[in-house]
Design an enzyme around this catalytic site. Structure first.
Site, PDB file in Angstrom:
ATOM      1  N   GLU A  48       0.862  -1.190   0.000  1.00  0.00           N
ATOM      2  CA  GLU A  48       0.000   0.000   0.000  1.00  0.00           C
ATOM      3  C   GLU A  48       0.895   1.236   0.000  1.00  0.00           C
ATOM      4  OE1 GLU A  48      -3.843   2.034   2.223  1.00  0.00           O
ATOM      5  OE2 GLU A  48      -2.631   0.579   3.344  1.00  0.00           O
ATOM      6  N   ASP A 100       9.641   7.197   1.761  1.00  0.00           N
ATOM      7  CA  ASP A 100       9.214   8.059   0.664  1.00  0.00           C
ATOM      8  C   ASP A 100       9.033   7.203  -0.587  1.00  0.00           C
ATOM      9  OD1 ASP A 100       8.881   9.897  -1.383  1.00  0.00           O
ATOM     10  OD2 ASP A 100      10.542  11.181  -0.767  1.00  0.00           O
ATOM     11  N   ASP A 122      -2.836  12.337  -2.608  1.00  0.00           N
ATOM     12  CA  ASP A 122      -2.891  13.780  -2.853  1.00  0.00           C
ATOM     13  C   ASP A 122      -3.166  14.020  -4.340  1.00  0.00           C
ATOM     14  OD1 ASP A 122      -2.382  16.525  -3.180  1.00  0.00           O
ATOM     15  OD2 ASP A 122      -0.812  16.506  -1.645  1.00  0.00           O
ATOM     16  N   LYS A 126      -3.029  21.445  -9.123  1.00  0.00           N
ATOM     17  CA  LYS A 126      -2.459  22.414 -10.058  1.00  0.00           C
ATOM     18  C   LYS A 126      -1.740  21.700 -11.197  1.00  0.00           C
ATOM     19  CE  LYS A 126      -1.955  26.079  -6.601  1.00  0.00           C
ATOM     20  NZ  LYS A 126      -1.031  27.009  -5.914  1.00  0.00           N
ATOM     21  N   ASP A 158     -11.725   9.910  -4.330  1.00  0.00           N
ATOM     22  CA  ASP A 158     -12.992  10.631  -4.411  1.00  0.00           C
ATOM     23  C   ASP A 158     -12.867  11.847  -5.316  1.00  0.00           C
ATOM     24  OD1 ASP A 158     -11.258  11.925  -2.620  1.00  0.00           O
ATOM     25  OD2 ASP A 158     -12.919  12.945  -1.626  1.00  0.00           O
ATOM     26  N   GLU A 197      -9.956   5.120   6.474  1.00  0.00           N
ATOM     27  CA  GLU A 197     -10.579   6.086   7.386  1.00  0.00           C
ATOM     28  C   GLU A 197     -11.185   7.248   6.602  1.00  0.00           C
ATOM     29  OE1 GLU A 197      -7.393   4.031   9.829  1.00  0.00           O
ATOM     30  OE2 GLU A 197      -7.518   4.854   7.820  1.00  0.00           O
ATOM     31  N   GLU A 199     -12.137   7.299   3.453  1.00  0.00           N
ATOM     32  CA  GLU A 199     -13.286   6.856   2.655  1.00  0.00           C
ATOM     33  C   GLU A 199     -14.536   6.711   3.506  1.00  0.00           C
ATOM     34  OE1 GLU A 199     -14.484   3.007  -0.169  1.00  0.00           O
ATOM     35  OE2 GLU A 199     -12.479   3.174   0.713  1.00  0.00           O
TER      36      GLU A 199
END
Length: 216
Positions: A48, A100, A122, A126, A158, A197, A199
């Site tokens: 994940e 990372d 995220d 932009k 979403d 969480e 979602e």
């Protein structure tokens, strides 16, 4: 969203050192190519990318004891909460790392993982930040190199603009897309869905969840 820094977690997270790799405590190159040994079995490894507070990975691991799950999260304060969930459920098939994901090739060898999950990443809305999106074609090329032909990416968001952008990137990368829905919670795919969480919260507000599976 970045949480407020909690210095006490730096000490508290050491209680989970048997399955959590904390910030500055490990050399990813020493783990690369050895994950099967670390888990102690030959079960497939699913990763994940962005574990958050761990609801998704812990519930997935609970339901699928014959799969090994590796959760990567940049924020140590966040992964602490995931570690607590894993401990409470006494899961032996989960490892977590403060890492990372821009440097995945430093941590995973070719073919070591069979599937990646990206949940509510995220969106970097932009245009000038498009290359930072985890579904940008540049990232997809890295995933393909690591997963190999037939590797899978399961994606949920979403954010409809991000989802539409991602579909164009999947096509450009030559991927096959299946199990696509623009409204997961009112689809046939909901039966096997495990909510994060984020979602759980935002679907409760009526937000539609976009979801698809990508084959490299």
């Amino acid at each position: 969203m970045r949480l407020r820094r909690r210095p006490w977690i730096d000490k508290a997270i050491k209680d989970f050192s048997d399955f959590v790799y904390t910030k500055n405590s490990f050399d990813p190159q020493q783990l690369k190519g050895h994950w099967q040994e670390i888990f102690g079995n030959d079960n497939p490894i699913y990763v994940e990318l962005g574990t958050g507070k761990g609801r998704f990975i812990s519930q997935n691991a609970l339901l699928h004891p014959n799969v090994n799950f590796l959760g990567l999260e940049l924020q140590q304060d966040v992964i602490y909460h995931a570690a607590k969930k894993v401990r409470e459920l006494e899961l032996k098939n989960v490892r977590l790392a403060v890492f990372d994901i821009n440097h995945l090739a430093d941590l995973l060898a070719f073919g070591e993982a069979k599937r990646f999950y990206i949940n509510f990443c995220d969106p970097w809305p932009k245009l000038r930040h498009a290359k930072r999106r985890l579904t940008h074609v540049n990232f997809l090329a890295q995933y393909k190199k690591l997963l190999g032909s037939g590797g899978e990416l399961f994606f949920k968001t979403d954010n409809r603009p991000l989802f539409d952008f991602s579909l164009t990137q999947f096509a450009e990368a030559g991927c096959t897309v299946r199990a696509l829905t623009y409204d997961l919670h009112n689809s046939s795919y909901m039966e096997d869905n495990i909510m994060t969480e984020y979602e759980k919260k935002f679907s409760g507000f009526g937000e539609k969840i976009n979801r698809c599976e990508v084959i490299f």
